[in-house]
Design a protein around this motif. Structure first.
Motif, PDB file in Angstrom:
ATOM      1  N   ARG A   1       0.831  -1.211   0.000  1.00 13.45           N
ATOM      2  CA  ARG A   1       0.000   0.000   0.000  1.00 13.45           C
ATOM      3  C   ARG A   1       0.865   1.260   0.000  1.00 13.45           C
ATOM      4  O   ARG A   1       0.570   2.230  -0.696  1.00 13.45           O
ATOM      5  CB  ARG A   1      -0.948   0.012   1.191  1.00 13.45           C
ATOM      6  CG  ARG A   1      -2.157  -0.869   0.999  1.00 13.45           C
ATOM      7  CD  ARG A   1      -3.243  -0.601   2.027  1.00 13.45           C
ATOM      8  NE  ARG A   1      -2.785  -0.623   3.403  1.00 13.45           N
ATOM      9  CZ  ARG A   1      -2.756  -1.714   4.178  1.00 13.45           C
ATOM     10  NH1 ARG A   1      -3.182  -2.867   3.707  1.00 13.45           N
ATOM     11  NH2 ARG A   1      -2.321  -1.638   5.415  1.00 13.45           N
ATOM     12  N   ALA A   2       1.921   1.266   0.793  1.00 17.96           N
ATOM     13  CA  ALA A   2       2.775   2.451   0.890  1.00 17.96           C
ATOM     14  C   ALA A   2       3.417   2.806  -0.449  1.00 17.96           C
ATOM     15  O   ALA A   2       3.611   3.974  -0.761  1.00 17.96           O
ATOM     16  CB  ALA A   2       3.851   2.237   1.946  1.00 17.96           C
ATOM     17  N   VAL A   3       3.731   1.807  -1.241  1.00 19.33           N
ATOM     18  CA  VAL A   3       4.398   2.065  -2.523  1.00 19.33           C
ATOM     19  C   VAL A   3       3.393   2.253  -3.662  1.00 19.33           C
ATOM     20  O   VAL A   3       3.591   3.101  -4.527  1.00 19.33           O
ATOM     21  CB  VAL A   3       5.377   0.919  -2.871  1.00 19.33           C
ATOM     22  CG1 VAL A   3       5.988   1.115  -4.248  1.00 19.33           C
ATOM     23  CG2 VAL A   3       6.468   0.809  -1.825  1.00 19.33           C
ATOM     24  N   LEU A   4       2.283   1.507  -3.667  1.00 20.40           N
ATOM     25  CA  LEU A   4       1.412   1.460  -4.836  1.00 20.40           C
ATOM     26  C   LEU A   4       0.050   2.130  -4.695  1.00 20.40           C
ATOM     27  O   LEU A   4      -0.630   2.334  -5.699  1.00 20.40           O
ATOM     28  CB  LEU A   4       1.178  -0.004  -5.240  1.00 20.40           C
ATOM     29  CG  LEU A   4       2.431  -0.803  -5.590  1.00 20.40           C
ATOM     30  CD1 LEU A   4       2.052  -2.244  -5.879  1.00 20.40           C
ATOM     31  CD2 LEU A   4       3.168  -0.178  -6.760  1.00 20.40           C
ATOM     32  N   GLU A   5      -0.360   2.477  -3.483  1.00 26.26           N
ATOM     33  CA  GLU A   5      -1.727   2.983  -3.297  1.00 26.26           C
ATOM     34  C   GLU A   5      -1.904   4.383  -3.888  1.00 26.26           C
ATOM     35  O   GLU A   5      -1.038   5.236  -3.761  1.00 26.26           O
ATOM     36  CB  GLU A   5      -2.076   2.996  -1.808  1.00 26.26           C
ATOM     37  CG  GLU A   5      -3.534   3.298  -1.553  1.00 26.26           C
ATOM     38  CD  GLU A   5      -3.897   3.072  -0.103  1.00 26.26           C
ATOM     39  OE1 GLU A   5      -4.702   2.172   0.158  1.00 26.26           O
ATOM     40  OE2 GLU A   5      -3.367   3.802   0.758  1.00 26.26           O
ATOM     41  N   ARG A   6      -3.070   4.568  -4.514  1.00 24.95           N
ATOM     42  CA  ARG A   6      -3.404   5.865  -5.102  1.00 24.95           C
ATOM     43  C   ARG A   6      -4.592   6.476  -4.381  1.00 24.95           C
ATOM     44  O   ARG A   6      -5.458   5.784  -3.885  1.00 24.95           O
ATOM     45  CB  ARG A   6      -3.735   5.713  -6.580  1.00 24.95           C
ATOM     46  CG  ARG A   6      -2.520   5.369  -7.427  1.00 24.95           C
ATOM     47  CD  ARG A   6      -2.912   5.392  -8.897  1.00 24.95           C
ATOM     48  NE  ARG A   6      -1.803   5.129  -9.761  1.00 24.95           N
ATOM     49  CZ  ARG A   6      -1.076   6.072 -10.357  1.00 24.95           C
ATOM     50  NH1 ARG A   6      -1.354   7.337 -10.148  1.00 24.95           N
ATOM     51  NH2 ARG A   6      -0.086   5.748 -11.142  1.00 24.95           N
ATOM     52  N   ALA A   7      -4.637   7.801  -4.372  1.00 24.53           N
ATOM     53  CA  ALA A   7      -5.764   8.549  -3.818  1.00 24.53           C
ATOM     54  C   ALA A   7      -6.892   8.546  -4.844  1.00 24.53           C
ATOM     55  O   ALA A   7      -6.667   8.231  -6.021  1.00 24.53           O
ATOM     56  CB  ALA A   7      -5.322   9.975  -3.512  1.00 24.53           C
ATOM     57  N   PRO A   8      -8.105   8.892  -4.447  1.00 21.68           N
ATOM     58  CA  PRO A   8      -9.215   8.955  -5.411  1.00 21.68           C
ATOM     59  C   PRO A   8      -8.925   9.863  -6.613  1.00 21.68           C
ATOM     60  O   PRO A   8      -9.430   9.637  -7.706  1.00 21.68           O
ATOM     61  CB  PRO A   8     -10.378   9.499  -4.582  1.00 21.68           C
ATOM     62  CG  PRO A   8     -10.069   9.062  -3.186  1.00 21.68           C
ATOM     63  CD  PRO A   8      -8.568   9.135  -3.078  1.00 21.68           C
ATOM     64  N   SER A   9      -8.075  10.855  -6.425  1.00 26.57           N
ATOM     65  CA  SER A   9      -7.721  11.764  -7.527  1.00 26.57           C
ATOM     66  C   SER A   9      -6.806  11.105  -8.553  1.00 26.57           C
ATOM     67  O   SER A   9      -6.600  11.633  -9.640  1.00 26.57           O
ATOM     68  CB  SER A   9      -7.027  13.001  -6.970  1.00 26.57           C
ATOM     69  OG  SER A   9      -5.761  12.642  -6.425  1.00 26.57           O
TER      70      SER A   9
ATOM     71  N   ARG B   1      -0.806   8.079  -3.188  1.00 20.77           N
ATOM     72  CA  ARG B   1      -1.187   8.438  -1.818  1.00 20.77           C
ATOM     73  C   ARG B   1       0.048   8.801  -0.988  1.00 20.77           C
ATOM     74  O   ARG B   1       0.005   9.677  -0.142  1.00 20.77           O
ATOM     75  CB  ARG B   1      -1.934   7.289  -1.153  1.00 20.77           C
ATOM     76  CG  ARG B   1      -2.407   7.670   0.243  1.00 20.77           C
ATOM     77  CD  ARG B   1      -3.431   6.756   0.820  1.00 20.77           C
ATOM     78  NE  ARG B   1      -4.620   6.566   0.033  1.00 20.77           N
ATOM     79  CZ  ARG B   1      -5.701   7.370   0.036  1.00 20.77           C
ATOM     80  NH1 ARG B   1      -5.692   8.453   0.783  1.00 20.77           N
ATOM     81  NH2 ARG B   1      -6.750   7.084  -0.693  1.00 20.77           N
ATOM     82  N   TYR B   2       1.158   8.112  -1.226  1.00 22.99           N
ATOM     83  CA  TYR B   2       2.392   8.371  -0.485  1.00 22.99           C
ATOM     84  C   TYR B   2       3.500   8.719  -1.477  1.00 22.99           C
ATOM     85  O   TYR B   2       4.157   7.839  -2.019  1.00 22.99           O
ATOM     86  CB  TYR B   2       2.781   7.151   0.352  1.00 22.99           C
ATOM     87  CG  TYR B   2       1.667   6.725   1.279  1.00 22.99           C
ATOM     88  CD1 TYR B   2       1.378   7.456   2.426  1.00 22.99           C
ATOM     89  CD2 TYR B   2       0.873   5.623   0.980  1.00 22.99           C
ATOM     90  CE1 TYR B   2       0.340   7.091   3.262  1.00 22.99           C
ATOM     91  CE2 TYR B   2      -0.171   5.247   1.811  1.00 22.99           C
ATOM     92  CZ  TYR B   2      -0.429   5.985   2.955  1.00 22.99           C
ATOM     93  OH  TYR B   2      -1.464   5.629   3.769  1.00 22.99           O
ATOM     94  N   PRO B   3       3.696  10.013  -1.739  1.00 23.15           N
ATOM     95  CA  PRO B   3       4.709  10.401  -2.724  1.00 23.15           C
ATOM     96  C   PRO B   3       6.119  10.034  -2.267  1.00 23.15           C
ATOM     97  O   PRO B   3       6.406  10.005  -1.068  1.00 23.15           O
ATOM     98  CB  PRO B   3       4.550  11.921  -2.832  1.00 23.15           C
ATOM     99  CG  PRO B   3       3.756  12.342  -1.665  1.00 23.15           C
ATOM    100  CD  PRO B   3       3.021  11.150  -1.143  1.00 23.15           C
TER     101      PRO B   3
END
Length: 64
Positions: free
Chosen positions: A7-15, A19-21
């Motif tokens: 999640r820390a590397v691949l997760e994206r925000a709804p936009s 999520r974690y640049p």
């Protein structure tokens, strides 16, 4: 822990933004992907040890 790392590397925000640049001076990380997920090794689970191996591929260019 493997799920948290993924999640820390691949997760994206709804936009659609990450999520974690990854803020690296003078570097633009423009792509990320899970390269290898070997799953878990439970051979030592009787001793309370479980290992997992994941490898990620990052594509980046230097900022000028």
């Amino acid at each position: 822990m493997a799920d948290r790392g993924r999640r820390a590397v691949l997760e994206r925000a709804p936009s659609g933004a990450w999520r974690y640049p990854l803020d690296i001076p003078d570097v633009d990380v423009w792509a990320r992907e899970l390269d290898t997920d070997d799953g878990t090794d439970t051979t030592a689970s009787a001793q309370g040890v479980v290992t997992s191996s994941q490898r990620y591929r990052l594509s980046a260019t230097g900022k000028t």
